[in-house]
Write a protein that holds these residues in place. Structure first.
Motif, PDB file in Angstrom:
ATOM      1  N   LEU A   1      19.616 -24.513 -11.036  1.00 36.58           N
ATOM      2  CA  LEU A   1      18.552 -23.938 -10.025  1.00 36.58           C
ATOM      3  C   LEU A   1      19.077 -23.409  -9.003  1.00 36.58           C
ATOM      4  CD1 LEU A   1      15.830 -26.873 -10.753  1.00 36.58           C
ATOM      5  CD2 LEU A   1      16.167 -24.027 -11.927  1.00 36.58           C
ATOM      6  N   ALA A   2      19.870 -24.527  -8.237  1.00 39.32           N
ATOM      7  CA  ALA A   2      20.662 -23.688  -6.523  1.00 39.32           C
ATOM      8  C   ALA A   2      21.499 -23.017  -6.718  1.00 39.32           C
ATOM      9  CB  ALA A   2      20.475 -25.071  -5.506  1.00 39.32           C
ATOM     10  N   ASP A   3      21.839 -21.785  -5.772  1.00 33.40           N
ATOM     11  CA  ASP A   3      23.428 -21.778  -5.544  1.00 33.40           C
ATOM     12  C   ASP A   3      23.857 -22.351  -5.135  1.00 33.40           C
ATOM     13  OD1 ASP A   3      21.800 -19.398  -6.419  1.00 33.40           O
ATOM     14  OD2 ASP A   3      20.939 -18.830  -4.879  1.00 33.40           O
ATOM     15  N   ASP A   4      23.880 -23.457  -4.263  1.00 37.05           N
ATOM     16  CA  ASP A   4      24.752 -24.456  -3.819  1.00 37.05           C
ATOM     17  C   ASP A   4      24.449 -25.596  -3.990  1.00 37.05           C
ATOM     18  OD1 ASP A   4      27.459 -24.683  -2.600  1.00 37.05           O
ATOM     19  OD2 ASP A   4      25.920 -25.041  -0.548  1.00 37.05           O
ATOM     20  N   VAL A   5      24.999 -26.922  -4.366  1.00 36.82           N
ATOM     21  CA  VAL A   5      24.360 -27.697  -3.578  1.00 36.82           C
ATOM     22  C   VAL A   5      25.715 -29.146  -3.548  1.00 36.82           C
ATOM     23  CG1 VAL A   5      23.823 -29.957  -5.339  1.00 36.82           C
ATOM     24  CG2 VAL A   5      23.417 -27.899  -5.986  1.00 36.82           C
ATOM     25  N   ARG A   6      25.163 -29.861  -2.401  1.00 36.89           N
ATOM     26  CA  ARG A   6      26.320 -30.368  -2.161  1.00 36.89           C
ATOM     27  C   ARG A   6      26.302 -32.247  -1.895  1.00 36.89           C
ATOM     28  NH1 ARG A   6      30.821 -27.202   0.143  1.00 36.89           N
ATOM     29  NH2 ARG A   6      30.055 -25.239   0.115  1.00 36.89           N
ATOM     30  N   MET A   7      26.994 -33.045  -1.789  1.00 33.39           N
ATOM     31  CA  MET A   7      26.635 -34.401  -1.956  1.00 33.39           C
ATOM     32  C   MET A   7      26.874 -34.839  -0.547  1.00 33.39           C
ATOM     33  SD  MET A   7      26.326 -37.262  -4.573  1.00 33.39           S
ATOM     34  CE  MET A   7      27.003 -36.422  -5.491  1.00 33.39           C
ATOM     35  N   LEU A   8      26.515 -35.773   0.541  1.00 30.24           N
ATOM     36  CA  LEU A   8      27.295 -35.913   1.645  1.00 30.24           C
ATOM     37  C   LEU A   8      26.893 -37.189   1.357  1.00 30.24           C
ATOM     38  CD1 LEU A   8      26.002 -33.207   3.700  1.00 30.24           C
ATOM     39  CD2 LEU A   8      28.495 -33.414   2.362  1.00 30.24           C
ATOM     40  N   SER A   9      27.820 -38.289   2.307  1.00 29.10           N
ATOM     41  CA  SER A   9      27.485 -39.206   2.366  1.00 29.10           C
ATOM     42  C   SER A   9      27.862 -40.112   3.577  1.00 29.10           C
ATOM     43  CB  SER A   9      27.699 -40.637   1.129  1.00 29.10           C
ATOM     44  OG  SER A   9      28.533 -40.479   0.698  1.00 29.10           O
ATOM     45  N   ALA A  10      27.256 -41.157   3.970  1.00 26.81           N
ATOM     46  CA  ALA A  10      27.161 -41.986   5.591  1.00 26.81           C
ATOM     47  C   ALA A  10      27.717 -43.332   5.357  1.00 26.81           C
ATOM     48  CB  ALA A  10      26.482 -41.075   6.836  1.00 26.81           C
TER      49      ALA A  10
END
Length: 146
Positions: free
Chosen positions: A112-121
């Motif tokens: 569905l999305a053009d770009d997906v990124r998973m970030l964690s802190a």
């Protein structure tokens, strides 16, 4: 009752960025997908792009809520520009959580999305919780991502 003759100039265009915080519960996800759809519609995204964004935000927020610590907030930031809307969704977690990238939900999200990124802190020594963040963008149909 008097009606204004014209829409004030500051209300004609959608805001460029919006941040919303709700309890990290499944029933609050509807708020995030409604905000996303409303902002995209006001920014004159196509109906297909609005629908894709709405479903992507729903999937992202639902996935994050399932990993959230109790009594914390789901925070979403919506940023509009000429070509796309970028949504950043964040929750506090118990540990260095990651979403499974081999799941059906992840496949739906990346479709569905053009770009997906998973970030964690990571948390810190003061006991601050871990944070998990998903950032996704959906472009207006008819624009080319650079």
């Amino acid at each position: 009752m008097a009606r204004p003759d014209a829409i004030p100039p500051d209300l004609e265009e959608p805001p460029e960025d919006v941040e919303v915080r709700v309890p990290a519960t499944p029933r609050a996800v509807v708020t995030m997908r409604t905000v996303a759809a409303d902002l995209a519609a006001r920014a004159e995204f196509t109906l297909d792009a609005v629908a894709d964004l709405r479903m992507a935000v729903d999937e992202a927020c639902s996935s994050l809520v399932s990993l959230a610590r109790p009594d914390t907030k789901l925070t979403c930031t919506f940023i509009l520009d000429e070509e796309r809307m970028t949504v950043t969704a964040t929750v506090s977690t118990f540990g260095p959580e990651r979403l499974p990238t081999d799941s059906f939900g992840w496949r739906v999200l990346t479709t569905l999305a053009d770009d997906v990124r998973m970030l964690s802190a990571t948390g810190d020594r003061n006991g601050d919780p871990f944070r998990l963040t998903l950032r996704l963008s959906v472009r207006r149909l008819g624009t080319v991502l650079s």
